[in-house]
Structure formats: C-alpha cells, structure tokens
Design a protein around this motif. Structure first.
Motif, mmCIF file in Angstrom:
data_model
loop_
_atom_site.group_PDB
_atom_site.id
_atom_site.type_symbol
_atom_site.label_atom_id
_atom_site.label_comp_id
_atom_site.label_asym_id
_atom_site.label_seq_id
_atom_site.Cartn_x
_atom_site.Cartn_y
_atom_site.Cartn_z
ATOM 1 N N ILE A 1 0.753 12.620 -7.085
ATOM 2 C CA ILE A 1 0.968 13.314 -5.810
ATOM 3 C C ILE A 1 0.215 14.631 -5.876
ATOM 4 C CG2 ILE A 1 2.694 14.254 -4.226
ATOM 5 C CD1 ILE A 1 4.753 12.387 -5.608
ATOM 6 N N LEU A 2 -0.851 14.738 -5.109
ATOM 7 C CA LEU A 2 -1.711 15.909 -5.145
ATOM 8 C C LEU A 2 -1.123 17.067 -4.353
ATOM 9 C CD1 LEU A 2 -5.122 14.076 -4.641
ATOM 10 C CD2 LEU A 2 -4.057 14.754 -6.806
ATOM 11 N N SER A 3 -0.456 16.766 -3.270
ATOM 12 C CA SER A 3 0.206 17.776 -2.443
ATOM 13 C C SER A 3 1.256 17.068 -1.599
ATOM 14 C CB SER A 3 -0.800 18.510 -1.551
ATOM 15 O OG SER A 3 -1.407 17.615 -0.627
ATOM 16 N N SER A 4 2.173 17.838 -1.053
ATOM 17 C CA SER A 4 3.203 17.219 -0.207
ATOM 18 C C SER A 4 3.625 18.192 0.882
ATOM 19 C CB SER A 4 4.417 16.808 -1.041
ATOM 20 O OG SER A 4 5.066 17.942 -1.590
ATOM 21 N N ARG A 5 4.131 17.626 1.945
ATOM 22 C CA ARG A 5 4.662 18.412 3.063
ATOM 23 C C ARG A 5 5.935 17.757 3.548
ATOM 24 N NH1 ARG A 5 3.389 15.507 7.659
ATOM 25 N NH2 ARG A 5 1.720 13.951 7.397
ATOM 26 N N LYS A 6 6.787 18.542 4.173
ATOM 27 C CA LYS A 6 8.047 18.012 4.674
ATOM 28 C C LYS A 6 7.983 17.933 6.194
ATOM 29 C CE LYS A 6 11.676 18.628 2.351
ATOM 30 N NZ LYS A 6 12.879 19.135 1.627
ATOM 31 N N GLN A 7 8.285 16.748 6.722
ATOM 32 C CA GLN A 7 8.297 16.547 8.165
ATOM 33 C C GLN A 7 9.526 17.207 8.785
ATOM 34 O OE1 GLN A 7 5.985 12.248 8.560
ATOM 35 N NE2 GLN A 7 8.217 12.292 8.711
ATOM 36 N N GLY A 8 9.551 17.220 10.087
ATOM 37 C CA GLY A 8 10.685 17.801 10.795
ATOM 38 C C GLY A 8 11.999 17.102 10.502
#
Length: 215
Positions: A101-108
C-alpha cells in the motif's frame, strides 16, 4: 503506516482496504461477519465488479476504530456469502496476491482506499527433507479444519504454500504473522518456523508431528 520490505515494482491501482486484527496469506481462508455499512457496501461493490479488497493487519486501534495498518497486505477475493441468522452478512474469501500500500485515503463513509502495487509471487520451491516433519504437522492440522480448508486446493509439497498455511493456523502473534507474510524466501520461512514450533511443543524432539491448533 510503517514501511514494508522491498518488492518488485509493478503498475499501481486503487482498491478498498479492510484493516483487521489478522493477517491474510496468499491462498488462505478468510471467513468474515460484516456489520458496518461501509464494509457491506464494499462487499457489494466487489461482488458486482468482480474485484477484490486488500486485507491489512492493524498496527493500532481495533477492527472498528482503526488508527493504523501495515503497508504490506493481501488481496482478498470473495468466494461465497450468506445472510446470517443474526442479520449480519457472512462472507468467505481467500487470499490472492500480496500487495504494498503506497498511500491511502479515507472516504466520507470511513472506508479506506489505497493506492497499491502488486508484489511478485514467491517462486516455486520444493519442501526440503529437513522440513518434512512440518509437512506432516500441517496435514494433521488441516484434517481438524475442514470448514476452512475443505475447498482450498492443497499444495503441501510447495515450501511457500506450506509456510503460509503454518503461519496462519498456528497461535503466533500478529507481528510474527506479519513478519512471515513480508518474508520473500519460502525456505527461510520454514527454517524460522521449525524451531518456533518446537518452542510451542508442536514438534517432538524426534521430529514427529505433535498436537494440533485451533484456527
């Protein structure tokens, strides 16, 4: 997220990430009871699109309130699902390719989505003679777990498959399991597992296989 071991660089893609208090290994079973809306929706999308999701072991928090997870995980492919008597969604998935996992973001909705690269599969490697007792131990363990392994093709003559199955079944710590997932040498994995199993008293000093373990 802590950094993982170096792997073979491949093209990237985005997949949902499911942080869990467990480690999923390639070709391993993953039964889950889904109750959070974000994950019910994730499962629905995966099934509709024929795609998978990444299972990453948590580093802090818990399965509900995750504050950190490892950056080496495994793609889970959903094989079956059912509505459980308690109203929850039950799924049975199996492990596919390892990923970074190179990067991650959290959705709404709280769902983690990661930019991932798939890591190369371990090369085929026959089980060495000094590890035959581990092979015998695994055969005993699998007999006790037909609900998890009855439908999974067995390749216990392959060192990678053998090491992955022992790593996921045996009562090791989460950090130990993650270590064995990130390791890229199947023979070395068995070399380390053997004395570790001896300390768990699951292999007799003579090399005969001993008692089983619960999953």
């Amino acid at each position: 997220m802590p950094s993982g071991r170096a792997g073979v660089r491949m093209s990237t893609e985005e997949l949902p990430v499911f942080p869990l208090g467990t480690v999923l290994f390639p070709e391993g079973p993953l039964p889950l009871r889904i109750f959070e809306t974000r994950y019910v929706d994730m499962v629905s999308r995966c099934m509709k699109e024929g795609s998978g999701f990444v299972v990453a072991a948590i580093t802090s928090g818990d399965d509900v309130d995750t504050r950190g997870f490892h950056d080496t995980g495994t793609i889970a492919h959903i094989r079956d699902f059912e509505s459980l008597p308690d109203g929850l969604l039950g799924i049975f998935a199996t492990g596919g390719q390892r990923v970074r996992i190179l990067s991650s973001r959290k959705q709404g909705d709280g769902l983690n989505v990661g930019t991932i690269e798939r890591l190369a599969d371990e090369p085929g490697c026959a089980v060495a003679s000094e590890h035959e007792d581990l092979r015998g131990l695994l055969q005993e363990l699998l007999v006790q777990l037909p609900e998890y392994y009855g439908s999974i093709p067995r390749r216990d003559d392959d060192a990678s498959w053998l090491g992955y199955r022992l790593s996921e079944i045996l009562p090791l710590s989460l950090s130990q399991k993650q270590y064995f997932l990130e390791m890229e040498d199947p023979a070395r994995r068995l070399d380390i597992l053997k004395p570790l199993l001896g300390s768990l008293q699951m292999i007799e000093p003579t090399g005969e296989s001993g008692s089983g373990a619960s999953h």
